[in-house]
Design a protein around this motif. Structure first.
Motif, PDB file in Angstrom:
ATOM      1  N   ASN A 176       0.822  -1.209   0.000  1.00  0.00           N
ATOM      2  CA  ASN A 176       0.000   0.000   0.000  1.00  0.00           C
ATOM      3  C   ASN A 176       0.856   1.259   0.000  1.00  0.00           C
ATOM      4  OD1 ASN A 176      -2.353  -1.466  -0.039  1.00  0.00           O
ATOM      5  ND2 ASN A 176      -2.653  -1.382   2.175  1.00  0.00           N
ATOM      6  N   SER A 177       1.922   1.251   0.753  1.00  0.00           N
ATOM      7  CA  SER A 177       2.802   2.407   0.811  1.00  0.00           C
ATOM      8  C   SER A 177       3.548   2.595  -0.511  1.00  0.00           C
ATOM      9  CB  SER A 177       3.793   2.261   1.960  1.00  0.00           C
ATOM     10  OG  SER A 177       4.529   3.434   2.130  1.00  0.00           O
ATOM     11  N   LEU A 178       4.056   1.514  -1.084  1.00  0.00           N
ATOM     12  CA  LEU A 178       4.753   1.595  -2.374  1.00  0.00           C
ATOM     13  C   LEU A 178       3.842   2.172  -3.459  1.00  0.00           C
ATOM     14  CD1 LEU A 178       6.610  -1.837  -2.381  1.00  0.00           C
ATOM     15  CD2 LEU A 178       7.709   0.408  -2.457  1.00  0.00           C
ATOM     16  N   LYS A 179       2.626   1.663  -3.528  1.00  0.00           N
ATOM     17  CA  LYS A 179       1.698   2.126  -4.560  1.00  0.00           C
ATOM     18  C   LYS A 179       1.241   3.559  -4.303  1.00  0.00           C
ATOM     19  CE  LYS A 179      -1.255  -1.001  -6.255  1.00  0.00           C
ATOM     20  NZ  LYS A 179      -2.270  -2.079  -6.264  1.00  0.00           N
ATOM     21  N   GLY A 180       0.938   3.889  -3.068  1.00  0.00           N
ATOM     22  CA  GLY A 180       0.445   5.224  -2.754  1.00  0.00           C
ATOM     23  C   GLY A 180       1.480   6.304  -2.971  1.00  0.00           C
ATOM     24  N   VAL A 181       2.676   6.106  -2.430  1.00  0.00           N
ATOM     25  CA  VAL A 181       3.730   7.111  -2.557  1.00  0.00           C
ATOM     26  C   VAL A 181       4.163   7.258  -4.005  1.00  0.00           C
ATOM     27  CG1 VAL A 181       6.108   7.673  -1.900  1.00  0.00           C
ATOM     28  CG2 VAL A 181       4.517   6.818  -0.183  1.00  0.00           C
ATOM     29  N   SER A 182       4.353   6.146  -4.710  1.00  0.00           N
ATOM     30  CA  SER A 182       4.802   6.238  -6.103  1.00  0.00           C
ATOM     31  C   SER A 182       3.746   6.903  -6.980  1.00  0.00           C
ATOM     32  CB  SER A 182       5.168   4.860  -6.652  1.00  0.00           C
ATOM     33  OG  SER A 182       4.052   3.997  -6.667  1.00  0.00           O
ATOM     34  N   ALA A 183       2.480   6.582  -6.780  1.00  0.00           N
ATOM     35  CA  ALA A 183       1.417   7.206  -7.588  1.00  0.00           C
ATOM     36  C   ALA A 183       1.392   8.715  -7.361  1.00  0.00           C
ATOM     37  CB  ALA A 183       0.063   6.602  -7.232  1.00  0.00           C
ATOM     38  N   ARG A 184       1.459   9.123  -6.108  1.00  0.00           N
ATOM     39  CA  ARG A 184       1.411  10.563  -5.794  1.00  0.00           C
ATOM     40  C   ARG A 184       2.605  11.301  -6.392  1.00  0.00           C
ATOM     41  NH1 ARG A 184       1.200   9.984  -0.824  1.00  0.00           N
ATOM     42  NH2 ARG A 184       3.333  10.444  -0.236  1.00  0.00           N
ATOM     43  N   ARG A 185       3.804  10.763  -6.210  1.00  0.00           N
ATOM     44  CA  ARG A 185       5.001  11.458  -6.704  1.00  0.00           C
ATOM     45  C   ARG A 185       5.089  11.441  -8.225  1.00  0.00           C
ATOM     46  NH1 ARG A 185       9.784   9.767  -2.553  1.00  0.00           N
ATOM     47  NH2 ARG A 185       8.853  10.623  -0.663  1.00  0.00           N
ATOM     48  N   HIS A 235      -6.358   8.226 -10.464  1.00  0.00           N
ATOM     49  CA  HIS A 235      -6.007   6.811 -10.424  1.00  0.00           C
ATOM     50  C   HIS A 235      -4.653   6.631 -11.092  1.00  0.00           C
ATOM     51  CE1 HIS A 235      -9.827   5.432  -8.943  1.00  0.00           C
ATOM     52  NE2 HIS A 235     -10.457   6.129  -9.884  1.00  0.00           N
ATOM     53  N   PHE A 236      -3.876   5.709 -10.574  1.00  0.00           N
ATOM     54  CA  PHE A 236      -2.621   5.364 -11.242  1.00  0.00           C
ATOM     55  C   PHE A 236      -2.471   3.850 -11.307  1.00  0.00           C
ATOM     56  CE2 PHE A 236       1.859   4.632 -11.861  1.00  0.00           C
ATOM     57  CZ  PHE A 236       2.164   5.570 -12.823  1.00  0.00           C
ATOM     58  N   TRP A 237      -2.491   3.196 -10.141  1.00  0.00           N
ATOM     59  CA  TRP A 237      -2.336   1.746 -10.092  1.00  0.00           C
ATOM     60  C   TRP A 237      -3.692   1.060 -10.066  1.00  0.00           C
ATOM     61  CZ3 TRP A 237       2.375   0.517 -11.229  1.00  0.00           C
ATOM     62  CH2 TRP A 237       3.450   1.258 -10.761  1.00  0.00           C
ATOM     63  N   SER A 238      -3.737  -0.130 -10.623  1.00  0.00           N
ATOM     64  CA  SER A 238      -4.899  -0.994 -10.454  1.00  0.00           C
ATOM     65  C   SER A 238      -4.984  -1.359  -8.967  1.00  0.00           C
ATOM     66  CB  SER A 238      -4.710  -2.263 -11.291  1.00  0.00           C
ATOM     67  OG  SER A 238      -5.639  -3.242 -10.934  1.00  0.00           O
ATOM     68  N   PRO A 239      -6.180  -1.546  -8.420  1.00  0.00           N
ATOM     69  CA  PRO A 239      -6.262  -1.892  -6.993  1.00  0.00           C
ATOM     70  C   PRO A 239      -5.692  -3.279  -6.676  1.00  0.00           C
ATOM     71  CG  PRO A 239      -8.441  -1.921  -7.996  1.00  0.00           C
ATOM     72  CD  PRO A 239      -7.496  -1.385  -9.029  1.00  0.00           C
ATOM     73  N   SER A 240      -5.536  -4.109  -7.676  1.00  0.00           N
ATOM     74  CA  SER A 240      -4.997  -5.449  -7.429  1.00  0.00           C
ATOM     75  C   SER A 240      -3.483  -5.450  -7.620  1.00  0.00           C
ATOM     76  CB  SER A 240      -5.641  -6.456  -8.380  1.00  0.00           C
ATOM     77  OG  SER A 240      -5.396  -6.081  -9.707  1.00  0.00           O
ATOM     78  N   ASN A 241      -2.841  -6.527  -7.176  1.00  0.00           N
ATOM     79  CA  ASN A 241      -1.410  -6.690  -7.380  1.00  0.00           C
ATOM     80  C   ASN A 241      -1.073  -8.170  -7.285  1.00  0.00           C
ATOM     81  OD1 ASN A 241      -0.689  -7.332  -4.481  1.00  0.00           O
ATOM     82  ND2 ASN A 241      -1.593  -5.314  -4.216  1.00  0.00           N
ATOM     83  N   PHE A 242       0.141  -8.503  -7.671  1.00  0.00           N
ATOM     84  CA  PHE A 242       0.634  -9.876  -7.588  1.00  0.00           C
ATOM     85  C   PHE A 242       1.767  -9.892  -6.580  1.00  0.00           C
ATOM     86  CE2 PHE A 242       3.941 -12.887  -8.824  1.00  0.00           C
ATOM     87  CZ  PHE A 242       3.236 -14.073  -8.800  1.00  0.00           C
ATOM     88  N   VAL A 243       1.719 -10.842  -5.655  1.00  0.00           N
ATOM     89  CA  VAL A 243       2.789 -11.027  -4.679  1.00  0.00           C
ATOM     90  C   VAL A 243       3.103 -12.512  -4.614  1.00  0.00           C
ATOM     91  CG1 VAL A 243       3.515 -10.751  -2.281  1.00  0.00           C
ATOM     92  CG2 VAL A 243       1.952  -9.089  -3.291  1.00  0.00           C
TER      93      VAL A 243
END
Length: 169
Positions: A86-95, A112-120
């Motif tokens: 969540n932090s990686l996606k949020g900070v990167s999208a904002r910056r 919007h920037f990232w899809s709400p889903s992800n692969f881990v």
């Protein structure tokens, strides 16, 4: 250090723990729009490395294509992956939106920037060198956002599987 153990730089030690945790993460842009260019991916890598550092994690590998990014992260057991993601996606999208607003606006809208889903995936089934090679061989777009041609990169993008050479159980 015990004389029975050979030193391994990937094995980290804490006060009461010894660990070697790696995760392969994939983040996709909203609607899989091809918004990334090479300078954006370079900046995204820097941003994500800073976020990982704040969590005590290390961004081991990073690469991507026009519509997604791959990360290989070495993290401590005290970090919840969901919080890190969540932090990686949020900070990167904002910056990225702050630094590349005109370019991103062509592809993505409504903040919007990232899809709400992800692969881990926990990295351990395949050797880390194979996963790192797979991430390195992504078809990174050029500075205009066009994917590189087949001659620019190796066309075999899949990591080894049970039916492919190089797979170890």
């Amino acid at each position: 250090m015990s004389p029975r153990w050979t030193s391994d730089p990937n094995v980290r030690r804490g006060r009461s723990v010894v660990y070697n945790l790696h995760a392969h993460l994939v983040f996709v842009t909203k609607y899989r729009r091809g918004a990334f260019t090479d300078p954006m991916l370079t900046r995204c890598e820097t941003i994500m490395a800073e976020v990982c550092d704040k969590f005590g994690a290390t961004l081991t590998e990073f690469n991507g294509e026009a519509d997604h990014v791959h990360l290989l992260i070495h993290y401590p057991p005290t970090v919840q992956l969901s919080t890190l993601v969540n932090s990686l996606k949020g900070v990167s999208a904002r910056r990225l939106r702050q630094e590349f607003p005109e370019h991103i606006r062509k592809y993505l809208w409504c903040n919007h920037f990232w899809s709400p889903s992800n692969f881990v995936a926990s990295a351990g089934g395949a050797p880390l060198s194979i996963i790192a090679e797979y991430i390195t061989n992504q078809k990174r777009p050029d500075s205009q956002g066009r994917p590189r041609t087949e001659n620019d990169r190796n066309t075999d993008q899949l990591p080894p599987g049970p039916e492919r050479p190089g797979f170890r159980r």
